[in-house]
Motif scaffolding. Structure first.
Motif, PDB file in Angstrom:
ATOM      1  N   ASP A 228     -38.737  77.616  95.238  1.00 46.89           N
ATOM      2  CA  ASP A 228     -39.988  77.245  95.458  1.00 46.89           C
ATOM      3  C   ASP A 228     -41.064  76.804  94.206  1.00 46.89           C
ATOM      4  O   ASP A 228     -41.875  77.343  93.747  1.00 46.89           O
ATOM      5  CB  ASP A 228     -41.170  78.202  97.152  1.00 46.89           C
ATOM      6  N   ASP A 239     -49.602  69.745  97.969  1.00 47.97           N
ATOM      7  CA  ASP A 239     -49.897  70.820  99.007  1.00 47.97           C
ATOM      8  C   ASP A 239     -47.965  71.112  99.030  1.00 47.97           C
ATOM      9  O   ASP A 239     -47.735  72.852  99.104  1.00 47.97           O
ATOM     10  CB  ASP A 239     -50.189  70.580 100.478  1.00 47.97           C
ATOM     11  N   ALA A 240     -47.162  69.735  99.319  1.00 51.87           N
ATOM     12  CA  ALA A 240     -46.009  70.708  99.371  1.00 51.87           C
ATOM     13  C   ALA A 240     -45.558  70.530  98.217  1.00 51.87           C
ATOM     14  O   ALA A 240     -45.233  70.290  96.621  1.00 51.87           O
ATOM     15  CB  ALA A 240     -45.227  69.111  99.871  1.00 51.87           C
ATOM     16  N   LYS A 241     -44.631  72.309  98.336  1.00 56.32           N
ATOM     17  CA  LYS A 241     -43.619  72.383  97.197  1.00 56.32           C
ATOM     18  C   LYS A 241     -41.904  72.119  97.397  1.00 56.32           C
ATOM     19  O   LYS A 241     -41.385  71.460  97.891  1.00 56.32           O
ATOM     20  CB  LYS A 241     -43.461  74.341  97.102  1.00 56.32           C
ATOM     21  N   GLY A 288     -38.453  68.319 100.391  1.00 54.91           N
ATOM     22  CA  GLY A 288     -40.440  68.376 100.313  1.00 54.91           C
ATOM     23  C   GLY A 288     -41.401  68.005  99.655  1.00 54.91           C
ATOM     24  O   GLY A 288     -42.258  68.103 100.305  1.00 54.91           O
ATOM     25  N   THR A 289     -40.468  66.817  99.000  1.00 56.49           N
ATOM     26  CA  THR A 289     -41.704  66.257  97.969  1.00 56.49           C
ATOM     27  C   THR A 289     -40.832  64.802  97.622  1.00 56.49           C
ATOM     28  O   THR A 289     -39.905  65.313  97.652  1.00 56.49           O
ATOM     29  CB  THR A 289     -42.440  66.829  97.220  1.00 56.49           C
TER      30      THR A 289
END
Length: 405
Positions: A228, A239-241, A288-289
């Motif tokens: 992560d 906020d997103a990892k 995730g990003t």
């Protein structure tokens, strides 16, 4: 280990030829390597390694962050403290401490050393060259890494080993299974990583004489990695990892030997060994990003030699024999080198940077105690520290027991 994570290695075709040449030179001049390497490293200065953050800034902000600079000051970042994803926990070659302990116990018993005499009889009476021995152990390792081009991190590793072996007229032969779980955190809120490793190894000892031994080991382990990674843009933590995971394997082989000099209940002797380790990981992509990255395959080779000593003293008590022991060794790395790391973002832009050069010369020191009890029971406790390495500090505690079956 790369800046915040995985080392993506591109190795040339001459790696194995170099390894073979190094092995030959090592066998010829093992005793003189330490002094020459220490003197050379004393004058060597590490070259500057361009970090992942510097590469990102050059591509995202080619004019030096623009004439007015980004909001809040400072260039942008897509990395965990300027780092690449992934994390490789590389073992420094050689056997797990519990297997090393078991092999030394067997050699000690074979030469009927006082340190191995069971209460109520001689070693030959209580440990014949037949039957099986079971040993189980658990270990904990704390690692602290302070890098230059690579991200700083702290990691904790816990695991266990189960082994079964049989003494032979000429030595010892056995096998073991090992599992380890590692959890780590990149400093400065850079993210975290986990590693699972499960493998097996075969080991054996040959005794040229009552006081000498030659050990050999070969092992293979499967590995799983999860990451992560904290994503930072224009100085702001998102906020997103970026999340990623991959699989790999590790191959190791080792040959070492030594000789023991006994003086009543004292034993001391030199030790020397050569250890090869190869780690390979599959390529993977983060998710995730929008700032996720793709990483290429990794191949890492390490070849180290060790030169040192081990000493012990046998103390008779009413419940058995207590054997405190100490050891120290000098380690030199031959094959591992500063590596090129490659990653690609979602737009197809490539990033390449160099990792920290490994510290080629450092030391392992340790101590422990073995309790030789009746009925073939031998608990043990060991502590080992890696010292004088300019990048990392490692502490390992191992506890276990050997049972004669």
């Amino acid at each position: 280990m790369s800046k915040g994570g995985l080392n993506i290695v591109v190795s040339d075709g001459s790696t194995h030829e170099r390894a073979a040449a190094v092995v030959g030179n090592t066998v010829a001049g093992l005793a003189g390597i330490g002094a020459v390497a220490v003197v050379a490293m004393g004058f060597a200065q590490p070259a500057h390694a361009q970090s992942f953050q510097e590469q990102v800034d050059e591509i995202v902000f080619p004019d030096g962050c623009g004439s007015s600079g980004p909001p809040g000051g400072g260039c942008g970042s897509v990395g965990a403290a300027g780092g690449v994803g992934g994390q490789v926990e590389v073992q420094q070659g050689g056997l797990p401490p519990s297997v090393q302990q078991r092999m030394r116990e067997a050699q000690c018993e074979a030469d009927k050393n006082a340190s191995c005499v069971q209460p109520g009889g001689a070693a030959a009476d209580t440990m014949p060259f037949e039957g099986l021995n079971l040993f189980v152990s658990t270990d904990y390792q704390k690692k602290l890494y302070d890098g230059a081009a690579e991200a700083d991190f702290d990691s904790d590793r816990a695991g266990f080993t189960v082994g079964l072996d049989s003494p032979m007229s000429w030595g010892l032969i056995g096998g073991a299974l090992n599992y380890n779980y590692t959890n780590g955190d990149f400093r400065h809120n850079g993210g975290d990583f986990q590693q699972n490793s499960f493998g097996g190894l075969l080991y054996g000892s040959y005794y040229p004489s009552d006081s000498s031994f030659i050990d050999g080991v070969i092992g293979l382990a499967g590995k799983g990695y999860d990451l992560d990674r904290t994503v930072v843009a224009n100085g702001n933590v998102l906020d997103a990892k970026a999340k990623g995971d991959t699989l790999g394997f590790e191959f190791q082989s080792s040959v070492s030997g030594g000789y023991d000099f006994s003086f009543d209940n004292f034993t001391i002797g030199p030790r020397a060994g050569i250890h090869y380790l190869r780690t390979e990981l599959s390529d993977f992509s983060e998710s995730g990003t929008p700032m996720a990255l793709h990483y290429e395959d990794q191949v890492e080779d390490s070849l180290t030699t060790t030169v040192g000593f081990q000493g012990s003293v046998a103390i008779s008590t009413s419940f058995g024999v207590v054997v405190p022991q100490v050891n120290a060794e000098y380690v030199h790395e031959f094959l591992n080198d500063r590596r090129n790391v490659h990653a690609t973002d979602t737009a197809g832009t490539s990033f390449t940077f160099q990792t920290d050069p490994p510290d080629r010369d450092y030391f392992n020191v340790g101590g422990g105690v073995v309790f030789v009890l009746p009925d073939g029971i031998s608990p043990f406790l060991n502590y080992t520290a890696e010292v004088a390495n300019r990048f990392e500090e490692v502490h390992t505690v191992t506890a276990g027991v050997r049972l004669e079956m």
